[in-house]
Design a protein around this motif. Structure first.
Motif, PDB file in Angstrom:
ATOM      1  N   ALA A 358       0.770  -1.112  -0.080  1.00 27.53           N
ATOM      2  CA  ALA A 358      -0.087  -0.120   0.093  1.00 27.53           C
ATOM      3  C   ALA A 358       0.801   1.262  -0.106  1.00 27.53           C
ATOM      4  CB  ALA A 358      -0.868   0.179   1.067  1.00 27.53           C
ATOM      5  N   ARG A 359       2.276   1.157   0.836  1.00 26.76           N
ATOM      6  CA  ARG A 359       2.878   2.563   0.846  1.00 26.76           C
ATOM      7  C   ARG A 359       3.541   2.615  -0.544  1.00 26.76           C
ATOM      8  NH1 ARG A 359       3.811   4.336   5.743  1.00 26.76           N
ATOM      9  NH2 ARG A 359       6.190   4.849   5.136  1.00 26.76           N
ATOM     10  N   VAL A 360       4.132   1.632  -0.872  1.00 28.11           N
ATOM     11  CA  VAL A 360       4.817   1.658  -2.459  1.00 28.11           C
ATOM     12  C   VAL A 360       4.037   2.204  -3.333  1.00 28.11           C
ATOM     13  CG1 VAL A 360       5.811   0.396  -4.141  1.00 28.11           C
ATOM     14  CG2 VAL A 360       6.600  -0.017  -1.821  1.00 28.11           C
ATOM     15  N   SER A 361       2.651   1.765  -3.328  1.00 29.61           N
ATOM     16  CA  SER A 361       1.566   1.983  -4.366  1.00 29.61           C
ATOM     17  C   SER A 361       1.204   3.538  -4.309  1.00 29.61           C
ATOM     18  CB  SER A 361       0.137   1.279  -4.199  1.00 29.61           C
ATOM     19  OG  SER A 361      -0.662   1.561  -4.973  1.00 29.61           O
ATOM     20  N   ALA A 362       1.047   4.219  -3.231  1.00 29.43           N
ATOM     21  CA  ALA A 362       0.769   5.391  -2.536  1.00 29.43           C
ATOM     22  C   ALA A 362       1.911   6.309  -3.007  1.00 29.43           C
ATOM     23  CB  ALA A 362       0.558   5.735  -1.212  1.00 29.43           C
ATOM     24  N   VAL A 363       3.232   6.172  -2.855  1.00 29.80           N
ATOM     25  CA  VAL A 363       4.016   7.089  -3.671  1.00 29.80           C
ATOM     26  C   VAL A 363       4.575   6.932  -5.006  1.00 29.80           C
ATOM     27  CG1 VAL A 363       5.370   7.146  -1.201  1.00 29.80           C
ATOM     28  CG2 VAL A 363       6.082   5.326  -2.930  1.00 29.80           C
ATOM     29  N   ALA A 364       3.916   5.772  -5.567  1.00 30.21           N
ATOM     30  CA  ALA A 364       4.240   5.536  -6.768  1.00 30.21           C
ATOM     31  C   ALA A 364       2.921   6.286  -7.628  1.00 30.21           C
ATOM     32  CB  ALA A 364       4.180   4.156  -7.118  1.00 30.21           C
ATOM     33  N   MET A 365       1.854   6.286  -6.815  1.00 30.94           N
ATOM     34  CA  MET A 365       0.806   7.149  -7.516  1.00 30.94           C
ATOM     35  C   MET A 365       1.203   8.567  -7.592  1.00 30.94           C
ATOM     36  SD  MET A 365      -3.174   6.542  -6.411  1.00 30.94           S
ATOM     37  CE  MET A 365      -2.867   4.946  -5.948  1.00 30.94           C
ATOM     38  N   ILE A 366       1.979   9.079  -6.337  1.00 29.53           N
ATOM     39  CA  ILE A 366       2.281  10.525  -6.560  1.00 29.53           C
ATOM     40  C   ILE A 366       3.307  10.712  -7.693  1.00 29.53           C
ATOM     41  CG2 ILE A 366       3.276  12.269  -5.081  1.00 29.53           C
ATOM     42  CD1 ILE A 366       2.053  10.767  -2.657  1.00 29.53           C
ATOM     43  N   GLY A 367       4.196   9.702  -7.746  1.00 25.56           N
ATOM     44  CA  GLY A 367       5.306  10.089  -8.563  1.00 25.56           C
ATOM     45  C   GLY A 367       4.416   9.818  -9.910  1.00 25.56           C
TER      46      GLY A 367
END
Length: 415
Positions: A358-367
């Motif tokens: 979930a955390r990787v998905s969240a920052v990847a979404m911002i990126g």
């Protein structure tokens, strides 16, 4: 959350095979991206599209990427990383085939757009999966290896860009080029994922026993959605996302616009544009190869600050240079500076392994927001002030990423 049985240490041979399999997945994703980028001028010319229209096509790819990022956690939770990565990269292959067919067989921008949506979805989904798997392998290895894995992505782009430049110089059809790359990616991923460990937590039904275990312990869809939304309350995670936003803009703007900026801004051939893009991805590859040891020695924050400075200087040279060779020097600094932002951000997001996906998905979404808004914004700016001047927007975002770099500080020492 149910209690997890402590994992036994993996044998070195199994751990190496796992790590190497993720290297290959990264490389395949990079190969696919550079296949599209290297032939972009030919696709534009063949379809007679303007810079703004190309930006709108890339917007379709970016939108597909965002949907893929959102879906990745759910796909992993239901099918596990093995089948999830196969599904994602086969989707990328279908997208490449549609891009080539739309550009040559049908001469229809709409078909190319559909292909780019598939292409973006597959690459967005596999981006989360391969980074979650890479972060998990990194923790077991006890050394910083995610930058090296991203170097494998860059190596894939180097190979793809080289092939693309050769295909453009030899006059090979975009159709045959994209079909060949699509077949290669689909075949290789099927053989590669067998070395990725079955993960009960992620629900990879690798066998009867695994399937039984996961059916009992797998969180429900609602629980996974709530866990995914909860991570957005973490201020540090948002700042890591800002780092990735700026650096993704720096990397993505090169992927989307560097070839056209060289061709239009410096009045060169399509083959030269593809060659300068190859210089960029070679520089990124070098930065990611040496990045891991530098981070282990100096820490994430100092390395990110130097990286941001390099990217800013490189972009300034590329934009303002009166001659091509100085722009190529700027391209090298731009590539070196862009190399570590995304992998370091992914690694920092995965510091808390309790909800890594979930955390990787969240920052990847911002990126990936950079990939969503970047192409049309730069394209529209380029229509009015030229592509080179439009890249000043990227320069400003890289400065912002450098200022946010303290958020990526290590939370616990390496073993």
């Amino acid at each position: 959350m149910s209690e997890q049985t402590p994992l036994k240490a993996r044998p070195r041979r199994e751990l190496s095979a796992w790590r190497n399999a993720i290297f290959v997945v990264f490389a395949l994703s990079g190969l696919s991206v550079s296949t599209w980028v290297a032939r972009l001028p030919a696709i534009r010319d063949g379809l007679g599209l303007s810079t703004g229209e190309i930006g709108l096509l890339i917007l379709g790819m970016s939108a597909g990427s965002i949907v893929g990022l959102i879906a990745a956690q759910l796909i992993m939770g239901r099918f596990g990383p093995r089948r999830g990565m196969v599904f994602s990269l086969v989707t990328v292959s279908v997208g490449l085939a549609l891009i080539g067919s739309g550009a040559v067989l049908f001469e229809a921008p709409a078909v190319v757009l559909v292909g780019l949506i598939f292409f973006g979805f597959g690459n967005g989904a596999v981006d989360v999966m391969m980074n979650v798997e890479g972060a998990a392998a990194e923790k077991e290895i006890g050394k910083t290896v995610l930058p090296l894995m991203h170097a494998s992505f860059s190596l894939g782009t180097v190979i793809g860009a080289g092939i693309g430049a050769a295909m453009a110089a030899l006059g090979v059809s975009v159709l045959w080029h994209t079909l060949g790359m699509a077949a290669l990616i689909a075949v290789v991923i099927v053989f590669t994922v067998r070395y990725v460990p079955v993960s009960d937590e992620l629900g990879d039904g690798g066998g009867a026993d695994a399937g039984a275990a996961t059916s009992m312990n797998r969180p429900s869809l609602g629980e996974r959605l709530r866990a995914g939304l909860a991570v957005w309350k973490d201020g540090r995670l948002i700042m890591i996302g800002i780092i990735m936003l700026g650096m993704a803009f720096a990397e993505g703007s090169a992927n989307d616009w560097l070839t056209l900026a060289v061709v239009d801004g410096y009045d060169t051939t399509n083959a030269t544009g593809a060659l300068v893009f190859s210089v960029f991805v070679v520089a990124m590859t070098v930065g990611r190869v040496v990045g891991g040891p530098l981070i282990d020695r100096f820490g994430r924050v100092p390395v990110l600050r130097v990286s941001a400075l390099s990217a800013v200087v490189g972009l300034a040279l590329f934009i303002l240079s009166p001659v091509l060779w100085v722009a190529v020097v700027g391209t090298v600094l731009w590539g070196l500076g862009s190399a570590l932002g995304f992998p370091v951000g992914m690694s920092a997001a995965a510091d808390d392994s309790r909800n890594a996906a979930a955390r990787v998905s969240a920052v990847a979404m911002i990126g990936y927001f950079a990939f969503l808004v970047g192409p049309p914004v730069i394209g529209l700016l380029g229509e009015h002030i030229g592509l080179l001047n439009a890249l000043f927007l990227v320069l400003g975002l890289v400065v912002m990423a450098g200022l946010a770099s303290p958020a990526a500080r290590e939370q616990q020492p390496r073993r």
